[in-house]
Each structure stands twice: as structure tokens, then as C-alpha cells.
Design an enzyme around this catalytic site. Sequence first.
Site, PDB file in Angstrom:
ATOM      1  N   PHE A  15      22.374 -20.079  18.032  1.00 19.50           N
ATOM      2  CA  PHE A  15      21.340 -19.096  17.701  1.00 19.50           C
ATOM      3  C   PHE A  15      21.330 -18.823  16.203  1.00 19.50           C
ATOM      4  O   PHE A  15      22.307 -19.103  15.508  1.00 19.50           O
ATOM      5  CB  PHE A  15      21.614 -17.781  18.448  1.00 19.50           C
ATOM      6  CG  PHE A  15      21.379 -17.867  19.927  1.00 19.50           C
ATOM      7  CD1 PHE A  15      20.126 -17.628  20.461  1.00 19.50           C
ATOM      8  CD2 PHE A  15      22.416 -18.211  20.785  1.00 19.50           C
ATOM      9  CE1 PHE A  15      19.905 -17.725  21.819  1.00 19.50           C
ATOM     10  CE2 PHE A  15      22.200 -18.307  22.151  1.00 19.50           C
ATOM     11  CZ  PHE A  15      20.944 -18.064  22.671  1.00 19.50           C
ATOM     12  N   CYS A  16      20.231 -18.207  15.753  1.00 24.79           N
ATOM     13  CA  CYS A  16      20.094 -17.752  14.381  1.00 24.79           C
ATOM     14  C   CYS A  16      21.338 -16.939  13.996  1.00 24.79           C
ATOM     15  O   CYS A  16      21.744 -16.100  14.772  1.00 24.79           O
ATOM     16  CB  CYS A  16      18.845 -16.872  14.269  1.00 24.79           C
ATOM     17  SG  CYS A  16      18.698 -15.984  12.726  1.00 24.79           S
ATOM     18  N   PRO A  17      21.988 -17.169  12.864  1.00 25.21           N
ATOM     19  CA  PRO A  17      21.510 -17.990  11.744  1.00 25.21           C
ATOM     20  C   PRO A  17      22.065 -19.420  11.737  1.00 25.21           C
ATOM     21  O   PRO A  17      21.867 -20.123  10.765  1.00 25.21           O
ATOM     22  CB  PRO A  17      22.067 -17.232  10.538  1.00 25.21           C
ATOM     23  CG  PRO A  17      23.398 -16.725  11.020  1.00 25.21           C
ATOM     24  CD  PRO A  17      23.193 -16.403  12.478  1.00 25.21           C
TER      25      PRO A  17
ATOM     26  N   ASN B 121      19.582 -11.901  19.584  1.00 31.77           N
ATOM     27  CA  ASN B 121      20.019 -13.188  20.114  1.00 31.77           C
ATOM     28  C   ASN B 121      20.283 -13.135  21.617  1.00 31.77           C
ATOM     29  O   ASN B 121      20.060 -14.133  22.319  1.00 31.77           O
ATOM     30  CB  ASN B 121      21.241 -13.702  19.349  1.00 31.77           C
ATOM     31  CG  ASN B 121      20.842 -14.402  18.044  1.00 31.77           C
ATOM     32  OD1 ASN B 121      19.673 -14.746  17.861  1.00 31.77           O
ATOM     33  ND2 ASN B 121      21.789 -14.590  17.150  1.00 31.77           N
TER      34      ASN B 121
END
Lengths: 78, 399
Positions: A15-17, B121
Site C-alpha cells: 500500500f501507499c507509500p 490503507n
Amino acid sequence: MSVAPDRKLDCLGLFCPMPILKMREAMKHLAAGAVLEMTSDDPASEADVKSWTARTGHELVDIEKNGPIFRFLVRKTG
Amino acid sequence: MARSSASSSERPASSRASLTRVYLDYGGFAPVDPRVVAVMRPFFEGGVGNPSAPHSLGVEARASLDGARAKVARLFGGSPGGVIFTASATEANNLAIKGIALRAAGRHVVTSAIDHISTLNACRDLEKHGYAVTYVGVDGDGRVDPAVVARALRPDTALVSVMAASDEIGTVQPMREIGRLAHARGVPFHVDAVGAAGRVPFSVDECRIDLLTLSSNDLYGPPGAGALWVRPDVPLAPIILGGGQEQGYRSGTENLPAIAGMGVAADLARVEGGAEVARLSELRDRLLAGVLDAVADTRITGARGPARLPHHASVVVRGVKADSVLMELDLRGVAASSGSACNALTGEPSHVLRAIGCDRTEYEGSLCFTLGRWTTAAEVDAVLEVLPPIVTRLRRLAP
């Protein structure tokens, strides 16, 4: 797709980042003009890659979406 | 030395460390209160058992665990039985969001565009598994409009999750209004209260909160502990499976030293919070006014006054890169941050600054000063003395 990548980067599950971070690292080891293929299933990665390429000036050659999986082709500039 | 009588004026060793004279990154890491350390020490020095063990040491450990549960719950007026200890607030946010989604019939979640990365997330992970997520936008101060949340609700909405206050721009959200409208529609309401707990007075009943995330370190407790409070009867699924600790919602042997520390930290926040809020608000406003006054082309990000966390001062300074400013500040003994750890890693503009409409010339120069229990007026003045010449110099160097 006509452009063949010079290097592939698997970011599935991350996932980000992380996808951007790994892409930035991978880009450092590529020559100008070389193409990186990055695959990601983070729903945020499309916006993130677009923003990152716009900011850094690398060319976003193509985005392909297969179900939940994005495949980005980015050409290194400069 | 009588450690149990340590007062809040005793500064933790960590804030005296290295060359740092001025520590204004409490949001990044808060020094642990020496009174908390004093309570934790015996747990490392022996004579403490596993809370699940049948012997007398286990029974004592169980009592310590339940005592911490009660202390944490008192901070926000919740029932002690609803407290589930975790290893972090990130874990608590994941448990809230995934735990609710896994049990709910509906497959839609509402959160805000400026929530913490752990919430965002976790929501994106749900999206991967076929859930729909609405990320509601915010106004220029970073405030979520309750009416927009109301419009985002669908018949299949399983959860509304909005953080109580932004860790990056300090804006406090209208929890009460959002909670009431979610409750009226029968949708559970989760609040990430990491920055707000102990700093913004609220109770879970008044705001109709069903799940609440807390962090130990944000209360001057040790890192390595967090908690999710869940209202009784709200269906939740565990995400970490094992021996059934924490009523089956979070397996794994409890980190009793950290949990006991978090309990004391929560008690101190409840008792001393009010006075601290008044003192910190004043220092915050002194810092913000001073920076605006001395550094041209700078503006505050987030809300002002009571709609802002009392310990939080954030600004964007045009024409400089935050990294360079922070490095120069560090050389002069001042520790601060740019507000967002993951964006510091990628160099990308933060999702929060984008959501409040900062433009490209602004978001590179985002500075975040978070004050705390041991911050003095002299420290604030030290920043006001060193920051303006740093910005002037860096602007001169900039192309």
C-alpha cells in the site's frame, strides 16, 4: 502493448507509500529512456503514480487495468 | 530517589538527549512521563506473571490489566469491558475498520480524505476485497462537513470512520454532529482519537461513538501500546487470531508493562488535561502568531482557536523545501517535522495538504510543530528566533 519494459517491479499486496517509494528506488538504477513496469493492486496507486510522474517529469507511457491489478509503464526521462 | 513522587515538572531524559534543546515533535514521539516509567519499572524487574496464568502472579497481572482497562475507559467515559488493548493505534484502526466490515451485512464504508494513513490503507484493503469506500472531502481548514457525511450514507453503509482531529493540520472534527447522524441511521461510528484524547474533552456517549482508537504514546505513555474501545453489542470480528486474549478480539500475550503504563498515562491525561490544554493553547498561539509575523508569505494550515488541537501548530512556508528547513532547525537544536512521515519518505505532497487545496508552491514547505507537557515559552521563543533567518537564507539560495 508495444512497449517492452526494461525492468519489472512487483508491488502487489503493498500500500501507499510503498509502490511510489520502490518505484523511485528502481528508477535510480535505470538509464534515461528505459521503461519500468510496475504492478500494484493498491486502489490508490493510479492517482499516486499519475501525481508522481507529473511531479518528477518521468513519462507515464501506459496504465493497464486487469481486474484489481494495475500495470504501469513509466519511461525514465533526463 | 523517590520515583513515585516524581512530578510532571521533571523532564524525561529523552527530551534532554543529544544536541536537541527544543523538542517540538511530540506528535512524532512524545517523551514518556517519568511517573509512567516509575509504574512500568516493576513489570520488568520480576514478580509479574502472565495475565492468563492460574497462579497468584497471574492473578495479580490480571488485576493490573483490568486496572489499566478501567483507567483508559474513564478518559472518554466508556465501559471498561469495551477496551481492547493492541500494540498500536494503527492496529486499533485496522481492527475497527476490518473487524466491523467482516461482520457487517453492508459492504460500504465512509471515511474522510484526510484520515490517518492506517485508516485509509485499511479502507483500500477493503476495496480490494469488493467493498465500496467513500472518502468525503474537507473544506479549506480541513473540516469534514457533517451534511456531506449524511449524503454519503447508503443503505449498505457498514461504518463511518472519521478521525477526531488531524495529526497533520490540527483541525478538530465535529464528532458530535457526525456521531449523531450516523447513530440516527443505525451506522456504527468509529473515531480515531489519537491526537484528541486528553486534549479535547468529549465522551463516547455524548458523541455517539461506537468505536474509539487511542495511542499510549500520545498520552505520554510508552510506545508499543494502543487501544480500541468498542461499545458493547457492536459486532466485531478479530483480525489477529490465537489464544483468545482480550476477549478473543486481539490474541497474543498482553504487553503488560506498556499497558500498565498506558493506564497511568490515561489517568494523568484525564486529571491534568484541562490545565495543560489552556497552557498549550497559549504557547501554540504565541508560536503561530510569531511565525506569521516574522516569516513573510506563510500561512497557517488547518483551523484556528478552539477548533484546533491545543498543542498543534502547522504552517506552509512558500519558496522553501520543508526538508531543508528541518535540517537547518536541527543544526540549531530544534526538532520539528513536516507533518507526515510517509510523505517525508516519498517526497510526494501529503494527501491532507492536497485535500485542503494547498497548491504546488505551498506543500513542499509544510512545517509542523507539536508541543507537549514539557514545552516552555522559552522553547517557543527559541524557534521564533532561529526560524526566520533560516527561511530568508534558504529563499535566497533557491533558484
